[in-house]
Design a protein around this motif. Structure first.
Motif, mmCIF file in Angstrom:
data_model
loop_
_atom_site.group_PDB
_atom_site.id
_atom_site.type_symbol
_atom_site.label_atom_id
_atom_site.label_comp_id
_atom_site.label_asym_id
_atom_site.label_seq_id
_atom_site.Cartn_x
_atom_site.Cartn_y
_atom_site.Cartn_z
ATOM 1 N N UNK A 8 0.835 -1.199 0.000
ATOM 2 C CA UNK A 8 0.000 0.000 0.000
ATOM 3 C C UNK A 8 0.876 1.258 0.000
ATOM 4 N N UNK A 9 0.343 2.371 -0.505
ATOM 5 C CA UNK A 9 1.121 3.616 -0.525
ATOM 6 C C UNK A 9 1.489 4.077 0.888
ATOM 7 N N UNK A 10 2.618 4.757 0.999
ATOM 8 C CA UNK A 10 3.053 5.286 2.298
ATOM 9 C C UNK A 10 1.996 6.217 2.878
ATOM 10 N N UNK B 64 -11.129 2.136 -0.041
ATOM 11 C CA UNK B 64 -11.146 2.355 -1.487
ATOM 12 C C UNK B 64 -9.780 2.035 -2.104
ATOM 13 N N UNK B 65 -8.725 2.478 -1.463
ATOM 14 C CA UNK B 65 -7.373 2.259 -1.986
ATOM 15 C C UNK B 65 -6.995 0.780 -1.937
ATOM 16 N N UNK B 66 -7.289 0.122 -0.824
ATOM 17 C CA UNK B 66 -6.945 -1.296 -0.695
ATOM 18 C C UNK B 66 -7.769 -2.177 -1.624
ATOM 19 N N UNK C 118 -3.352 -1.645 -6.009
ATOM 20 C CA UNK C 118 -2.812 -2.069 -4.724
ATOM 21 C C UNK C 118 -3.081 -3.550 -4.486
ATOM 22 N N UNK C 119 -4.237 -4.022 -4.893
ATOM 23 C CA UNK C 119 -4.638 -5.412 -4.656
ATOM 24 C C UNK C 119 -5.050 -6.079 -5.965
#
Length: 108
Positions: free
Chosen positions: A37-39, A51-53, A58-59
Motif C-alpha cells: 500500500x502507498x506510504x 477504497x485504496x486497498x 494495490x490489490x
C-alpha cells in the motif's frame, strides 16, 4: 555452600532466536514480491483506506488481498495504535468486508 547455576530463560518462541534483531514480519515486508500500500495510507480516513486497498493497483488479486494487508498492519502495530486510530481501521475493515460480500453476491 554449593553455587547454583543460572538457568537460561527461554522465550518460548522459535521464530525469534536470541541475538536476532529482526522478526519474521520485517523480513516478509522487506523481501515479499507482493504489492504494498502507498506510504501513509493507514493514517487516512476509513473510506480512503478501503477504497485504496480495494483498487486493482494495490490489490491485483482482489479485495480479499487488501483485507489481508489491513489485518497484517493492525496485527503488527498492536498495542502501539491509539484507540481512535484502531476504530478508524476497524471501520475500513468493515467497509472492505461489505465490498467482499457485494462481490460474492454479484458472482453468484
Amino acid at each position: 555452600m554449593a553455587t547454583k547455576s543460572k538457568a537460561r530463560k527461554s522465550t518460548g518462541s522459535k521464530s525469534h532466536r536470541a541475538g536476532s534483531q529482526r522478526r519474521w514480519s520485517a523480513e516478509v515486508t522487506a523481501t515479499s514480491d507482493a504489492t504494498h500500500p502507498p506510504d501513509g495510507l493507514f493514517k487516512k480516513d476509513a473510506a480512503t483506506i478501503a477504497r485504496t486497498l480495494a483498487s486493482k493497483q494495490v490489490s491485483p488479486k482482489g479485495v480479499s488481498s487488501g483485507m489481508r494487508m489491513l489485518t497484517f498492519y493492525i496485527n503488527r502495530a498492536g498495542k502501539n495504535l491509539p484507540k481512535s486510530r484502531l476504530r478508524e481501521l476497524d471501520k475500513a475493515k468493515e467497509l472492505l468486508h461489505q465490498r467482499i460480500e457485494r462481490e460474492k453476491k454479484k458472482a453468484a
